[in-house]
Design an enzyme around this catalytic site. Structure first.
Site, PDB file in Angstrom:
ATOM      1  N   ASP A   1      14.079 -22.432  27.079  1.00  0.00           N
ATOM      2  CA  ASP A   1      14.707 -23.751  26.970  1.00  0.00           C
ATOM      3  C   ASP A   1      13.692 -24.697  26.321  1.00  0.00           C
ATOM      4  OD1 ASP A   1      17.215 -25.164  28.932  1.00  0.00           O
ATOM      5  OD2 ASP A   1      15.875 -26.415  27.722  1.00  0.00           O
TER       6      ASP A   1
ATOM      7  N   THR B   1      15.022 -30.288  25.700  1.00  0.00           N
ATOM      8  CA  THR B   1      15.514 -31.534  25.098  1.00  0.00           C
ATOM      9  C   THR B   1      16.572 -32.173  25.999  1.00  0.00           C
ATOM     10  OG1 THR B   1      17.061 -30.283  23.733  1.00  0.00           O
ATOM     11  CG2 THR B   1      15.053 -31.061  22.635  1.00  0.00           C
TER      12      THR B   1
ATOM     13  N   GLY C   1      17.467 -30.152  29.046  1.00  0.00           N
ATOM     14  CA  GLY C   1      17.274 -29.453  30.329  1.00  0.00           C
ATOM     15  C   GLY C   1      16.086 -30.023  31.094  1.00  0.00           C
TER      16      GLY C   1
ATOM     17  N   TYR D   1      31.727 -30.518  17.583  1.00  0.00           N
ATOM     18  CA  TYR D   1      31.204 -29.651  18.646  1.00  0.00           C
ATOM     19  C   TYR D   1      32.060 -28.389  18.773  1.00  0.00           C
ATOM     20  CZ  TYR D   1      30.680 -27.924  23.414  1.00  0.00           C
ATOM     21  OH  TYR D   1      30.534 -27.114  24.505  1.00  0.00           O
TER      22      TYR D   1
ATOM     23  N   ASN E   1      36.866 -27.836  32.029  1.00  0.00           N
ATOM     24  CA  ASN E   1      35.966 -28.918  32.459  1.00  0.00           C
ATOM     25  C   ASN E   1      35.113 -28.496  33.656  1.00  0.00           C
ATOM     26  OD1 ASN E   1      38.055 -30.172  30.755  1.00  0.00           O
ATOM     27  ND2 ASN E   1      36.875 -32.015  31.214  1.00  0.00           N
TER      28      ASN E   1
ATOM     29  N   ARG F   1      39.857 -42.608  23.957  1.00  0.00           N
ATOM     30  CA  ARG F   1      38.637 -42.148  23.289  1.00  0.00           C
ATOM     31  C   ARG F   1      39.066 -41.197  22.176  1.00  0.00           C
ATOM     32  NH1 ARG F   1      34.311 -38.906  26.981  1.00  0.00           N
ATOM     33  NH2 ARG F   1      35.837 -37.253  26.711  1.00  0.00           N
TER      34      ARG F   1
ATOM     35  N   GLY G   1      39.743 -38.320  19.729  1.00  0.00           N
ATOM     36  CA  GLY G   1      39.622 -36.863  19.808  1.00  0.00           C
ATOM     37  C   GLY G   1      39.990 -36.263  21.157  1.00  0.00           C
ATOM     38  N   ASP G   2      40.411 -37.086  22.128  1.00  0.00           N
ATOM     39  CA  ASP G   2      40.774 -36.557  23.447  1.00  0.00           C
ATOM     40  C   ASP G   2      42.204 -36.022  23.439  1.00  0.00           C
ATOM     41  OD1 ASP G   2      38.462 -37.005  24.883  1.00  0.00           O
ATOM     42  OD2 ASP G   2      39.145 -38.881  25.801  1.00  0.00           O
TER      43      ASP G   2
HETATM   44  N1  UFG Z   1      36.790 -40.249  30.640  1.00  0.00           N
HETATM   45  C1  UFG Z   1      37.037 -41.562  30.991  1.00  0.00           C
HETATM   46  N2  UFG Z   1      35.962 -42.380  31.198  1.00  0.00           N
HETATM   47  C2  UFG Z   1      34.681 -41.965  31.077  1.00  0.00           C
HETATM   48  C3  UFG Z   1      34.453 -40.610  30.715  1.00  0.00           C
HETATM   49  C4  UFG Z   1      35.533 -39.780  30.501  1.00  0.00           C
HETATM   50  O1  UFG Z   1      38.192 -41.989  31.107  1.00  0.00           O
HETATM   51  O2  UFG Z   1      33.764 -42.777  31.263  1.00  0.00           O
HETATM   52  C5  UFG Z   1      37.943 -39.370  30.418  1.00  0.00           C
HETATM   53  C6  UFG Z   1      37.993 -38.776  29.033  1.00  0.00           C
HETATM   54  O3  UFG Z   1      38.534 -39.695  28.120  1.00  0.00           O
HETATM   55  C7  UFG Z   1      38.870 -37.546  29.265  1.00  0.00           C
HETATM   56  C8  UFG Z   1      38.486 -37.117  30.690  1.00  0.00           C
HETATM   57  O4  UFG Z   1      37.868 -38.271  31.285  1.00  0.00           O
HETATM   58  O5  UFG Z   1      40.200 -37.935  29.253  1.00  0.00           O
HETATM   59  C9  UFG Z   1      37.504 -35.980  30.736  1.00  0.00           C
HETATM   60  O6  UFG Z   1      36.431 -36.304  29.876  1.00  0.00           O
HETATM   61  P1  UFG Z   1      35.039 -35.522  29.896  1.00  0.00           P
HETATM   62  O7  UFG Z   1      34.155 -36.156  28.895  1.00  0.00           O
HETATM   63  O8  UFG Z   1      34.556 -35.412  31.295  1.00  0.00           O
HETATM   64  O9  UFG Z   1      35.442 -34.064  29.459  1.00  0.00           O
HETATM   65  P2  UFG Z   1      36.233 -33.602  28.151  1.00  0.00           P
HETATM   66  O10 UFG Z   1      37.566 -33.132  28.622  1.00  0.00           O
HETATM   67  O11 UFG Z   1      36.208 -34.559  27.050  1.00  0.00           O
HETATM   68  O12 UFG Z   1      35.254 -32.466  27.675  1.00  0.00           O
HETATM   69  C10 UFG Z   1      35.147 -31.232  28.291  1.00  0.00           C
HETATM   70  C11 UFG Z   1      33.772 -30.684  28.109  1.00  0.00           C
HETATM   71  C12 UFG Z   1      33.457 -30.557  26.650  1.00  0.00           C
HETATM   72  C13 UFG Z   1      34.481 -29.701  26.019  1.00  0.00           C
HETATM   73  C14 UFG Z   1      35.850 -30.235  26.327  1.00  0.00           C
HETATM   74  C15 UFG Z   1      36.915 -29.331  25.866  1.00  0.00           C
HETATM   75  O13 UFG Z   1      32.862 -31.527  28.736  1.00  0.00           O
HETATM   76  O14 UFG Z   1      32.198 -29.957  26.488  1.00  0.00           O
HETATM   77  O15 UFG Z   1      36.039 -30.381  27.717  1.00  0.00           O
HETATM   78  O16 UFG Z   1      37.958 -30.110  25.411  1.00  0.00           O
HETATM   79  F1  UFG Z   1      34.313 -29.727  24.692  1.00  0.00           F
END
Ligand code: UFG
Length: 318
Positions: free
Chosen positions: A31, A34, A36, A138, A167, A276, A278-279
């Site tokens: 590792d 960076t 970890g 990513y 998740n 956000r 790309g969600d």
């Molecule tokens: N969210 C909020 N507020 C925050 C942070 C997140 O509302 O402060 C929401 C996001 O918009 C999303 C949900 O919580 O709707 C989950 O978000 P996360 O960032 O926790 O997780 P993601 O679903 O975006 O991402 C996860 C993994 C990524 C992977 C992705 C696959 O962490 O590594 O699933 O789609 F790429």
């Protein structure tokens, strides 16, 4: 087995390294720290601090039975701002690792892939046969690595398994999620409960979901680690197997916040903010293939348990 664990000082990597050591494997963690933490490398593992592409050829020359490859850049937002960091850090480094494995005859690979390889799904639960159309860099880099692994398996006999995480959350004793830049929902909510962050923004309340907030499939990191141990024992020479790892159940962002309130007893002030970029609205896995082929069954599927373990870890570090 004698195993090289890349990124074993990170969140998922450290939990898996700990379980591998407990299961009696001989583990070397590499590792670059960076993202970890040196103290997350489990006792009993050998730790090599360094750049993976630089040290892998020397390490693998020693003769390893397999590699578990967790090391990666994994911030979706950052991947859109700074794609070179992801194409170099994820794809180039992984190709160099694959070449080093090939050169030294390392037979097995378990790779951390992601649900982000699918992008916005046409159907949920998501099967491994679903189209892969990542909506962020990513996910695109992880998909590119999956393609490379498939070719190396076919051409060079590599025995590989890619695990597509949904998740990941929760903790395993002293091993948990502690990113300097935190973007994930549960740790952010718990920071509010700890008082280290003032409030929470919930991104979007107008999604086509029951309560308007995004729905995600939360998998306990310890269940995830067990899947890696199973994957390791199910690799087949010349085959690249791909499995989704989730529970098949989705929880909305609102449900997550409510569960965190119940677990922590903190009111956790939250406001709605714009979506956000790309969600996807809903990401829920079909993990039937992992159940059938690997014999994997997640045991900590209750969101309350997942959040409680994360909360205990967060408090223990305060
Ligand atoms: N969210 C909020 N507020 C925050 C942070 C997140 O509302 O402060 C929401 C996001 O918009 C999303 C949900 O919580 O709707 C989950 O978000 P996360 O960032 O926790 O997780 P993601 O679903 O975006 O991402 C996860 C993994 C990524 C992977 C992705 C696959 O962490 O590594 O699933 O789609 F790429």
């Amino acid at each position: 087995m004698k195993l090289l664990v890349t990124g074993g000082a990170g969140y998922v990597g450290s939990v898996c390294a700990a379980r591998l050591v407990e299961a009696g494997h001989e583990v070397t963690v590499v590792d670059d720290l960076t993202t970890g933490h040196a103290d997350a490398v489990p006792p009993g593992a050998t730790f090599v601090e360094g750049d993976l592409a630089e040290v892998a050829p020397t390490l693998l020359a020693d003769g390893f039975d397999g590699v578990l490859h967790f090391a990666a850049k994994s911030l979706v937002g950052e991947s859109m701002q700074d794609p070179a960091k992801y194409w170099n850090g994820n794809v180039l480094t992984s190709l160099q690792l694959l070449d080093a494995m090939r050169e030294h005859g390392t037979p097995r690979l378990v790779f951390s892939s992601t649900a982000a390889t699918y992008g916005e799904p046409d159907q949920v639960p998501i099967l491994e046969t679903a189209p892969t159309r990542p909506t962020n860099t990513y996910g695109a880099t992880k998909l590119a690595i999956d393609h490379a692994i498939t070719s190396y398996a076919k051409a060079h006999g590599l025995a590989a398994v890619s695990l597509r995480y949904f998740n990941v959350a929760g903790a395993y004793g002293p091993y948990g999620e502690r990113h300097t830049t935190e973007t994930h929902l549960i740790p952010i909510v718990l920071q509010v409960a700890m008082g280290t962050r003032e409030a929470l923004s919930i991104y979007g309340d107008d999604y086509p979901t029951p309560d308007g907030t995004c729905v995600r499939d939360y998998i306990h990191v310890l269940d995830l680690a067990e899947a890696h141990l199973l994957a390791l024992s199910h690799t087949v020479e010349g085959e690249h197997q791909i499995y989704n790892l989730g529970t098949g159940t989705g929880f909305s962002n609102r449900e997550v916040v409510e569960t965190c309130r119940a677990v922590t007893g903190h009111p956790i002030p939250a406001t709605y903010a714009p979506r956000r970029a790309g969600d996807p609205a809903t990401l829920v896995a079909s993990a039937d293939a992992a159940a059938e082929k690997l014999g994997w069954k997640p045991e900590r599927t209750d969101l309350h348990t997942i959040v409680s373990d994360a909360w205990e870890f967060t408090r223990s570090r305060a």
